[in-house]
Motif scaffolding. Sequence first.
Motif, PDB file in Angstrom:
ATOM      1  N   SER A   1      79.981  51.990  38.853  1.00 52.02           N
ATOM      2  CA  SER A   1      79.671  53.106  39.750  1.00 52.02           C
ATOM      3  C   SER A   1      78.475  52.779  40.618  1.00 52.02           C
ATOM      4  N   ALA A   2      77.461  52.142  40.030  1.00 50.29           N
ATOM      5  CA  ALA A   2      76.277  51.792  40.809  1.00 50.29           C
ATOM      6  C   ALA A   2      76.605  50.715  41.823  1.00 50.29           C
ATOM      7  N   GLY A   3      77.506  49.767  41.457  1.00 47.12           N
ATOM      8  CA  GLY A   3      77.851  48.695  42.372  1.00 47.12           C
ATOM      9  C   GLY A   3      78.717  49.171  43.523  1.00 47.12           C
ATOM     10  N   ALA A   4      79.401  50.311  43.366  1.00 47.59           N
ATOM     11  CA  ALA A   4      80.287  50.816  44.398  1.00 47.59           C
ATOM     12  C   ALA A   4      79.530  51.479  45.539  1.00 47.59           C
ATOM     13  N   VAL A   5      78.253  51.775  45.361  1.00 49.14           N
ATOM     14  CA  VAL A   5      77.473  52.407  46.414  1.00 49.14           C
ATOM     15  C   VAL A   5      77.291  51.424  47.558  1.00 49.14           C
ATOM     16  N   ALA A   6      77.592  51.875  48.784  1.00 47.56           N
ATOM     17  CA  ALA A   6      77.515  50.995  49.953  1.00 47.56           C
ATOM     18  C   ALA A   6      76.079  50.541  50.193  1.00 47.56           C
ATOM     19  N   GLN A   7      75.949  49.294  50.576  1.00 53.42           N
ATOM     20  CA  GLN A   7      74.632  48.738  50.837  1.00 53.42           C
ATOM     21  C   GLN A   7      74.098  49.237  52.181  1.00 53.42           C
TER      22      GLN A   7
ATOM     23  N   ASP B   1      79.667  51.192  58.683  1.00 51.13           N
ATOM     24  CA  ASP B   1      80.844  52.024  58.959  1.00 51.13           C
ATOM     25  C   ASP B   1      80.460  53.251  59.792  1.00 51.13           C
ATOM     26  N   LYS B   2      79.317  53.826  59.482  1.00 51.85           N
ATOM     27  CA  LYS B   2      78.855  54.982  60.249  1.00 51.85           C
ATOM     28  C   LYS B   2      78.549  54.579  61.685  1.00 51.85           C
ATOM     29  N   ALA B   3      77.933  53.407  61.865  1.00 51.71           N
ATOM     30  CA  ALA B   3      77.642  52.922  63.216  1.00 51.71           C
ATOM     31  C   ALA B   3      78.931  52.665  63.980  1.00 51.71           C
ATOM     32  N   ARG B   4      79.947  52.189  63.309  1.00 53.42           N
ATOM     33  CA  ARG B   4      81.223  51.946  63.992  1.00 53.42           C
ATOM     34  C   ARG B   4      81.849  53.268  64.436  1.00 53.42           C
TER      35      ARG B   4
ATOM     36  N   ASP C   1      75.555  59.296  53.129  1.00 47.11           N
ATOM     37  CA  ASP C   1      76.466  59.368  51.989  1.00 47.11           C
ATOM     38  C   ASP C   1      77.020  57.969  51.742  1.00 47.11           C
ATOM     39  N   ARG C   2      76.183  57.107  51.166  1.00 47.42           N
ATOM     40  CA  ARG C   2      76.593  55.730  50.955  1.00 47.42           C
ATOM     41  C   ARG C   2      77.603  55.589  49.819  1.00 47.42           C
ATOM     42  N   ALA C   3      77.880  56.669  49.105  1.00 42.27           N
ATOM     43  CA  ALA C   3      78.922  56.596  48.089  1.00 42.27           C
ATOM     44  C   ALA C   3      80.289  56.436  48.743  1.00 42.27           C
ATOM     45  N   THR C   4      80.426  56.879  49.997  1.00 45.07           N
ATOM     46  CA  THR C   4      81.713  56.792  50.685  1.00 45.07           C
ATOM     47  C   THR C   4      81.644  56.011  51.994  1.00 45.07           C
TER      48      THR C   4
END
Length: 295
Positions: free
Chosen positions: A46-52, A138-141, A130-133
Amino acid sequence: MQRKTVRGVRGVLPGIAALALLTAGLTACTDGGGVGTKSDAKAGDSAGAVAQPGRYRILPMPCKAADAKKVRAMLPAADPLTPEQREALYAGVADASYDADRRVGCRWTAQTPTETRLLSVGFERVVSYDRATTSDDDKARQVFIRQLTDAHLPFPGPATTAGPATTAGPATATNPATNPAPSAGATASASAGASAGAVPSGSPSGSPSPSAPVELGSRVLEGLGNEAFLDDKLGQAGANAVQARTVRIVFRTSNVIVSVEYSVQPALPGAVPPSGETQDRTRQLAQALVERFDE
Protein backbone atom coordinates in the motif's frame (compact mmCIF):
# COMPACT_ATOMS: atom_id res chain seq x y z
CA MET A 1 12.48 -39.73 49.15
CA GLN A 2 10.14 -40.77 46.33
CA ARG A 3 7.31 -38.62 47.63
CA LYS A 4 9.50 -35.51 47.64
CA THR A 5 10.57 -36.28 44.12
CA VAL A 6 6.96 -36.59 42.95
CA ARG A 7 6.03 -33.31 44.61
CA GLY A 8 8.93 -31.61 42.78
CA VAL A 9 7.82 -32.98 39.45
CA ARG A 10 4.23 -31.96 40.08
CA GLY A 11 5.41 -28.40 40.90
CA VAL A 12 7.50 -28.15 37.71
CA LEU A 13 4.91 -29.54 35.28
CA PRO A 14 2.41 -26.66 35.55
CA GLY A 15 5.25 -24.17 34.87
CA ILE A 16 6.39 -26.11 31.79
CA ALA A 17 2.82 -26.31 30.52
CA ALA A 18 2.32 -22.56 30.92
CA LEU A 19 5.58 -21.85 29.13
CA ALA A 20 4.51 -24.13 26.26
CA LEU A 21 1.16 -22.38 25.97
CA LEU A 22 2.84 -18.95 25.94
CA THR A 23 5.27 -20.06 23.22
CA ALA A 24 2.43 -21.42 21.11
CA GLY A 25 0.53 -18.15 21.48
CA LEU A 26 3.49 -16.07 20.35
CA THR A 27 4.01 -18.37 17.36
CA ALA A 28 0.37 -17.98 16.35
CA CYS A 29 0.58 -14.17 16.51
CA THR A 30 3.74 -13.89 14.43
CA ASP A 31 3.17 -16.77 12.04
CA GLY A 32 -0.31 -18.18 12.18
CA GLY A 33 0.14 -19.94 8.85
CA GLY A 34 1.59 -16.75 7.34
CA VAL A 35 -1.20 -14.40 8.50
CA GLY A 36 1.12 -11.97 10.26
CA THR A 37 3.56 -11.91 7.34
CA LYS A 38 0.80 -11.27 4.81
CA SER A 39 -0.52 -8.37 6.84
CA ASP A 40 2.90 -6.70 6.84
CA ALA A 41 3.29 -7.29 3.09
CA LYS A 42 -0.03 -5.64 2.39
CA ALA A 43 0.99 -2.60 4.36
CA GLY A 44 4.25 -2.38 2.41
CA ASP A 45 2.46 -2.76 -0.91
CA SER A 46 0.00 0.00 0.00
CA ALA A 47 2.82 2.39 0.82
CA GLY A 48 4.63 1.53 -2.42
CA ALA A 49 1.50 2.22 -4.48
CA VAL A 50 1.49 5.91 -3.55
CA ALA A 51 2.56 7.97 -6.57
CA GLN A 52 5.94 9.61 -6.30
CA PRO A 53 6.21 13.42 -6.38
CA GLY A 54 7.17 15.14 -9.61
CA ARG A 55 10.74 15.71 -10.72
CA TYR A 56 10.71 19.43 -9.95
CA ARG A 57 10.24 20.78 -6.42
CA ILE A 58 11.14 24.42 -7.20
CA LEU A 59 11.00 26.71 -10.23
CA PRO A 60 13.84 28.74 -11.77
CA MET A 61 13.53 32.50 -12.15
CA PRO A 62 12.07 32.95 -15.66
CA CYS A 63 13.71 36.33 -16.35
CA LYS A 64 17.12 34.69 -15.91
CA ALA A 65 16.21 31.24 -17.19
CA ALA A 66 15.38 32.55 -20.68
CA ASP A 67 18.39 32.45 -23.00
CA ALA A 68 19.72 36.02 -23.16
CA LYS A 69 21.01 35.81 -26.75
CA LYS A 70 17.72 34.47 -28.05
CA VAL A 71 15.77 37.12 -26.15
CA ARG A 72 17.89 39.85 -27.75
CA ALA A 73 17.31 38.37 -31.20
CA MET A 74 13.56 38.33 -30.62
CA LEU A 75 13.45 41.89 -29.25
CA PRO A 76 15.57 44.30 -31.30
CA ALA A 77 16.04 47.54 -29.38
CA ALA A 78 15.50 50.97 -30.88
CA ASP A 79 18.67 52.90 -31.74
CA PRO A 80 18.03 55.89 -29.43
CA LEU A 81 18.01 53.71 -26.29
CA THR A 82 20.80 54.33 -23.81
CA PRO A 83 22.85 51.40 -22.46
CA GLU A 84 20.90 51.59 -19.21
CA GLN A 85 17.59 51.44 -21.07
CA ARG A 86 18.77 48.47 -23.10
CA GLU A 87 19.84 46.68 -19.97
CA ALA A 88 16.44 47.28 -18.40
CA LEU A 89 14.68 46.13 -21.56
CA TYR A 90 16.46 42.78 -21.68
CA ALA A 91 16.29 42.24 -17.91
CA GLY A 92 12.53 41.80 -18.22
CA VAL A 93 9.80 42.42 -15.66
CA ALA A 94 8.82 39.58 -13.32
CA ASP A 95 5.12 38.81 -12.92
CA ALA A 96 3.62 39.19 -9.46
CA SER A 97 3.54 35.80 -7.74
CA TYR A 98 2.08 34.68 -4.43
CA ASP A 99 3.98 31.37 -4.52
CA ALA A 100 7.26 31.40 -6.45
CA ASP A 101 7.51 27.61 -6.16
CA ARG A 102 4.20 27.11 -7.98
CA ARG A 103 3.81 29.83 -10.64
CA VAL A 104 6.21 32.48 -11.97
CA GLY A 105 6.55 34.54 -15.15
CA CYS A 106 8.51 37.28 -16.90
CA ARG A 107 7.67 39.82 -19.65
CA TRP A 108 9.66 41.88 -22.13
CA THR A 109 8.57 44.74 -24.41
CA ALA A 110 10.55 46.27 -27.29
CA GLN A 111 9.30 49.18 -29.42
CA THR A 112 10.76 50.56 -32.64
CA PRO A 113 9.31 53.00 -35.19
CA THR A 114 8.14 50.06 -37.34
CA GLU A 115 6.78 47.58 -34.79
CA THR A 116 6.23 46.50 -31.21
CA ARG A 117 7.36 43.11 -29.98
CA LEU A 118 6.14 41.42 -26.81
CA LEU A 119 7.59 38.32 -25.16
CA SER A 120 6.46 36.43 -22.08
CA VAL A 121 7.62 33.24 -20.38
CA GLY A 122 5.69 31.41 -17.67
CA PHE A 123 6.37 28.36 -15.47
CA GLU A 124 3.72 26.43 -13.55
CA ARG A 125 4.64 23.57 -11.22
CA VAL A 126 1.70 21.19 -10.88
CA VAL A 127 1.14 19.26 -7.66
CA SER A 128 -1.30 16.42 -7.13
CA TYR A 129 -3.05 16.47 -3.77
CA ASP A 130 -4.17 12.85 -4.10
CA ARG A 131 -1.07 10.82 -4.87
CA ALA A 132 -2.90 7.62 -3.97
CA THR A 133 -4.58 7.86 -7.39
CA THR A 134 -2.76 10.58 -9.40
CA SER A 135 0.91 11.48 -9.62
CA ASP A 136 2.24 15.00 -10.12
CA ASP A 137 3.17 14.12 -13.71
CA ASP A 138 -0.32 12.77 -14.43
CA LYS A 139 -1.90 15.89 -12.97
CA ALA A 140 0.39 18.09 -15.08
CA ARG A 141 -0.62 16.14 -18.18
CA GLN A 142 -4.27 16.83 -17.38
CA VAL A 143 -3.48 20.55 -17.22
CA PHE A 144 -1.63 20.34 -20.54
CA ILE A 145 -4.50 18.49 -22.26
CA ARG A 146 -6.94 21.12 -21.01
CA GLN A 147 -4.82 23.89 -22.53
CA LEU A 148 -4.51 21.90 -25.76
CA THR A 149 -8.30 21.62 -25.90
CA ASP A 150 -8.74 25.32 -25.20
CA ALA A 151 -6.47 26.04 -28.18
CA HIS A 152 -8.79 23.92 -30.37
CA LEU A 153 -6.04 21.53 -31.39
CA PRO A 154 -5.22 19.33 -33.20
CA PHE A 155 -6.02 21.06 -36.49
CA PRO A 156 -6.90 19.10 -39.67
CA GLY A 157 -3.98 17.46 -41.43
CA PRO A 158 -2.88 18.11 -45.02
CA ALA A 159 -5.75 17.95 -47.52
CA THR A 160 -5.70 15.52 -50.43
CA THR A 161 -7.41 15.61 -53.81
CA ALA A 162 -9.12 12.27 -53.17
CA GLY A 163 -11.33 13.54 -50.36
CA PRO A 164 -11.70 15.87 -47.38
CA ALA A 165 -8.97 16.30 -44.83
CA THR A 166 -9.06 14.12 -41.75
CA THR A 167 -8.49 15.12 -38.15
CA ALA A 168 -5.75 13.37 -36.22
CA GLY A 169 -5.86 12.79 -32.46
CA PRO A 170 -3.52 14.63 -30.07
CA ALA A 171 -1.39 11.58 -29.39
CA THR A 172 -0.81 10.71 -33.05
CA ALA A 173 -0.95 14.06 -34.78
CA THR A 174 2.12 14.68 -36.91
CA ASN A 175 2.97 17.35 -39.38
CA PRO A 176 6.00 17.73 -41.66
CA ALA A 177 6.21 21.35 -40.49
CA THR A 178 6.54 20.34 -36.85
CA ASN A 179 10.26 21.00 -37.08
CA PRO A 180 10.60 22.76 -40.41
CA ALA A 181 13.93 22.77 -42.16
CA PRO A 182 14.88 25.87 -44.16
CA SER A 183 14.71 23.99 -47.46
CA ALA A 184 11.61 21.87 -46.89
CA GLY A 185 9.61 24.08 -44.54
CA ALA A 186 7.82 26.03 -47.27
CA THR A 187 6.46 22.90 -48.98
CA ALA A 188 5.24 21.28 -45.77
CA SER A 189 3.77 24.47 -44.36
CA ALA A 190 1.89 25.25 -47.57
CA SER A 191 -0.02 21.99 -47.17
CA ALA A 192 -0.70 22.72 -43.50
CA GLY A 193 -1.87 26.20 -44.33
CA ALA A 194 -4.21 24.94 -47.06
CA SER A 195 -5.81 22.43 -44.70
CA ALA A 196 -6.25 25.08 -41.99
CA GLY A 197 -8.14 27.43 -44.27
CA ALA A 198 -5.23 29.71 -45.12
CA VAL A 199 -5.98 29.57 -48.86
CA PRO A 200 -7.51 32.86 -50.10
CA SER A 201 -11.19 32.41 -50.84
CA GLY A 202 -10.83 34.28 -54.13
CA SER A 203 -8.32 31.82 -55.60
CA PRO A 204 -10.14 29.95 -58.40
CA SER A 205 -7.85 26.92 -58.32
CA GLY A 206 -7.92 26.52 -54.56
CA SER A 207 -4.17 26.95 -54.24
CA PRO A 208 -2.32 29.93 -52.74
CA SER A 209 -0.91 32.49 -55.12
CA PRO A 210 2.89 32.71 -55.42
CA SER A 211 2.91 36.04 -53.58
CA ALA A 212 0.75 34.82 -50.67
CA PRO A 213 2.70 34.49 -47.38
CA VAL A 214 3.28 30.95 -46.16
CA GLU A 215 1.20 30.06 -43.10
CA LEU A 216 2.50 27.22 -40.95
CA GLY A 217 -0.57 27.20 -38.71
CA SER A 218 -1.18 25.86 -35.22
CA ARG A 219 -0.29 22.25 -34.48
CA VAL A 220 0.92 19.64 -32.02
CA LEU A 221 4.72 19.61 -31.75
CA GLU A 222 7.09 16.70 -31.32
CA GLY A 223 10.53 16.58 -29.75
CA LEU A 224 9.89 19.40 -27.29
CA GLY A 225 9.68 18.26 -23.67
CA ASN A 226 7.28 15.40 -22.94
CA GLU A 227 4.56 16.94 -25.11
CA ALA A 228 3.97 20.33 -26.70
CA PHE A 229 1.79 22.36 -29.01
CA LEU A 230 2.06 25.62 -30.95
CA ASP A 231 -0.79 28.12 -31.27
CA ASP A 232 -0.38 30.70 -34.06
CA LYS A 233 -2.89 33.57 -34.32
CA LEU A 234 -2.87 36.31 -36.96
CA GLY A 235 -5.07 39.38 -36.64
CA GLN A 236 -7.75 39.95 -39.26
CA ALA A 237 -6.78 41.94 -42.33
CA GLY A 238 -8.47 45.22 -43.14
CA ALA A 239 -7.97 48.57 -44.83
CA ASN A 240 -6.88 50.21 -41.58
CA ALA A 241 -6.29 47.12 -39.43
CA VAL A 242 -2.83 46.20 -38.23
CA GLN A 243 -2.23 42.45 -38.43
CA ALA A 244 -0.42 41.39 -35.28
CA ARG A 245 0.83 37.83 -35.02
CA THR A 246 1.02 35.99 -31.71
CA VAL A 247 2.74 32.61 -31.43
CA ARG A 248 2.39 30.64 -28.22
CA ILE A 249 4.22 27.41 -27.45
CA VAL A 250 3.21 25.32 -24.43
CA PHE A 251 5.16 22.26 -23.39
CA ARG A 252 5.25 19.92 -20.41
CA THR A 253 8.38 18.60 -18.79
CA SER A 254 7.49 16.21 -15.98
CA ASN A 255 5.28 18.16 -13.55
CA VAL A 256 6.02 21.65 -14.95
CA ILE A 257 4.04 23.44 -17.67
CA VAL A 258 6.08 26.03 -19.62
CA SER A 259 4.53 28.65 -21.89
CA VAL A 260 6.36 30.98 -24.30
CA GLU A 261 4.34 33.71 -26.03
CA TYR A 262 5.80 35.97 -28.72
CA SER A 263 3.84 38.76 -30.40
CA VAL A 264 4.89 40.98 -33.32
CA GLN A 265 2.70 44.06 -33.93
CA PRO A 266 3.54 46.16 -37.04
CA ALA A 267 3.07 49.91 -36.70
CA LEU A 268 1.39 50.31 -40.10
CA PRO A 269 -1.40 48.36 -41.83
CA GLY A 270 -0.40 46.03 -44.63
CA ALA A 271 2.68 44.57 -42.98
CA VAL A 272 2.23 40.91 -42.05
CA PRO A 273 4.70 39.32 -39.61
CA PRO A 274 6.03 36.13 -41.25
CA SER A 275 4.74 32.89 -39.81
CA GLY A 276 7.95 30.90 -40.30
CA GLU A 277 10.32 33.40 -38.69
CA THR A 278 8.02 34.13 -35.74
CA GLN A 279 7.42 30.46 -35.01
CA ASP A 280 11.08 29.54 -35.44
CA ARG A 281 12.30 32.13 -32.94
CA THR A 282 9.63 31.12 -30.44
CA ARG A 283 10.55 27.47 -30.75
CA GLN A 284 14.26 28.15 -30.37
CA LEU A 285 13.62 29.88 -27.05
CA ALA A 286 11.31 27.06 -25.95
CA GLN A 287 13.99 24.48 -26.81
CA ALA A 288 16.54 26.42 -24.76
CA LEU A 289 14.13 26.32 -21.81
CA VAL A 290 13.77 22.53 -22.20
CA GLU A 291 17.53 22.24 -21.90
CA ARG A 292 17.49 24.59 -18.90
CA PHE A 293 15.08 22.30 -17.07
CA ASP A 294 17.13 19.23 -18.01
CA GLU A 295 20.26 20.60 -16.34
